[in-house]
Design a protein around this motif. Structure first.
Motif, PDB file in Angstrom:
ATOM      1  N   LEU A  90      49.192 104.537  28.162  1.00 27.22           N
ATOM      2  CA  LEU A  90      47.996 105.514  28.071  1.00 27.22           C
ATOM      3  C   LEU A  90      46.755 105.458  29.063  1.00 27.22           C
ATOM      4  CD1 LEU A  90      47.068 107.959  26.566  1.00 27.22           C
ATOM      5  CD2 LEU A  90      45.722 106.575  24.943  1.00 27.22           C
ATOM      6  N   VAL A  91      46.528 104.237  29.226  1.00 24.57           N
ATOM      7  CA  VAL A  91      45.657 103.963  30.081  1.00 24.57           C
ATOM      8  C   VAL A  91      45.861 103.794  31.683  1.00 24.57           C
ATOM      9  CG1 VAL A  91      44.074 101.846  31.109  1.00 24.57           C
ATOM     10  CG2 VAL A  91      44.001 102.552  28.977  1.00 24.57           C
ATOM     11  N   HIS A 117      45.402 103.025  41.466  1.00 23.79           N
ATOM     12  CA  HIS A 117      44.849 102.552  40.486  1.00 23.79           C
ATOM     13  C   HIS A 117      45.883 101.393  39.910  1.00 23.79           C
ATOM     14  CE1 HIS A 117      44.469 103.751  35.722  1.00 23.79           C
ATOM     15  NE2 HIS A 117      43.883 102.414  35.971  1.00 23.79           N
ATOM     16  N   SER A 128      41.653  99.430  36.056  1.00 21.20           N
ATOM     17  CA  SER A 128      41.419  99.424  34.402  1.00 21.20           C
ATOM     18  C   SER A 128      41.960  98.069  33.883  1.00 21.20           C
ATOM     19  CB  SER A 128      42.482 100.518  33.813  1.00 21.20           C
ATOM     20  OG  SER A 128      41.938 101.652  34.421  1.00 21.20           O
ATOM     21  N   ALA A 184      48.250 105.808  32.648  1.00 22.33           N
ATOM     22  CA  ALA A 184      48.698 107.408  33.023  1.00 22.33           C
ATOM     23  C   ALA A 184      47.161 108.128  33.180  1.00 22.33           C
ATOM     24  CB  ALA A 184      49.432 108.155  32.102  1.00 22.33           C
ATOM     25  N   GLY A 185      46.106 107.651  32.966  1.00 17.64           N
ATOM     26  CA  GLY A 185      44.822 108.259  32.792  1.00 17.64           C
ATOM     27  C   GLY A 185      44.026 107.785  33.988  1.00 17.64           C
ATOM     28  N   THR A 186      42.775 108.262  34.067  1.00 20.25           N
ATOM     29  CA  THR A 186      41.895 108.098  35.251  1.00 20.25           C
ATOM     30  C   THR A 186      41.370 106.501  35.169  1.00 20.25           C
ATOM     31  OG1 THR A 186      40.931 110.346  34.999  1.00 20.25           O
ATOM     32  CG2 THR A 186      39.561 108.738  35.999  1.00 20.25           C
TER      33      THR A 186
END
Length: 242
Positions: free
Chosen positions: A170-171, A89, A125, A173-175
């Motif tokens: 937050l982004v 990511h 992202s 640490a997310g998918t």
């Protein structure tokens, strides 16, 4: 998870590192001062080795016509290193409206950075933020002369850097979004009025004159630097000033 934050010692990067570590992740800040150079590629392989997620918060040293070359080279080097390391990511921070102001070199450069990431080999992202509250003083300085500051009435939706850092963490640490998330402050101001509010709060008696030709944001059409449909951050400008 393990995070490598490139540009992790700057205004946003240092806060992202703190937020991720506070959430229990293993996060390392990398920058030129730690021996990582995104232009030469020096130290990049070592920086991203073993990382699950790479957050790239590096920035061009200039806002002029040299900025597209910075983002092209830095993204090419970073994505190559991340792919070699098996990173899952990659996250970048961009600007709301960056693809709608091609007449500004820096905005065109950030749009190029987004395009390179989206066309790259890895899940990604993009977090787009509106203008930082922390940069309002700098914006005023661009067009200040004596007792006068000239500013256009361009709509601005300022966001606090701490809110930006929280959203980026937050982004990260997310998918992977494999797309864009817009974040913005909770209020919209004409830039000239924002200048008056800022000077008054600081006891600065300079006068703000509305000038549609003044400064970089004079080139911005309409309300492209705002997004009322974005995820709105909680910090209001008056509270930030105080």
């Amino acid at each position: 998870m393990k995070f490598a934050v490139i540009g992790g010692t700057g205004l946003i990067g240092s806060q992202v590192v703190r937020n991720l570590n506070a959430a229990g992740h293993e996060t390392v800040a990398h920058s030129k001062s730690t021996g990582v150079d995104v232009i030469s590629g020096r130290g990049l392989d070592e920086a991203v080795a073993g990382a699950d997620v790479v957050v790239n918060l590096t920035n061009s040293p200039t806002f002029d016509e040299a900025s597209p070359a910075f983002f092209r080279t830095s993204m090419d080097n970073l994505l190559a290193a991340a792919e070699r390391a098996g990173v899952g990511h990659v996250v970048i921070l961009s600007i709301v409206g960056t693809d709608r102001v091609p007449q500004l070199d820096y905005y065109r450069a950030k749009a190029l950075q987004e395009e390179i990431l989206a066309a790259g080999p890895l899940p990604y992202s993009i977090v787009r933020a509106t203008q930082f509250m922390d940069f309002v003083d700098a914006i005023l300085s661009w067009t200040a002369e004596g007792d006068t500051v000239r500013l256009p009435a361009t709509p601005i939706q300022p966001i606090a850097s701490k809110d930006v850092a929280e959203a980026v963490a937050l982004v990260a640490a997310g998918t992977p979004l494999n797309g864009i998330r817009n974040i913005a402050g909770p209020e919209v101001f004409p830039l000239d009025e924002l200048g008056r509010i800022t000077l008054a709060a600081k006891g600065d008696h300079r006068t703000v004159v509305t000038d549609p030709t003044a400064g970089m944001f004079a080139a911005v059409p309409g309300d492209v630097l705002t997004d009322r449909n974005a995820r709105l951050a909680p910090t209001r400008y008056a509270d930030w000033l105080s």
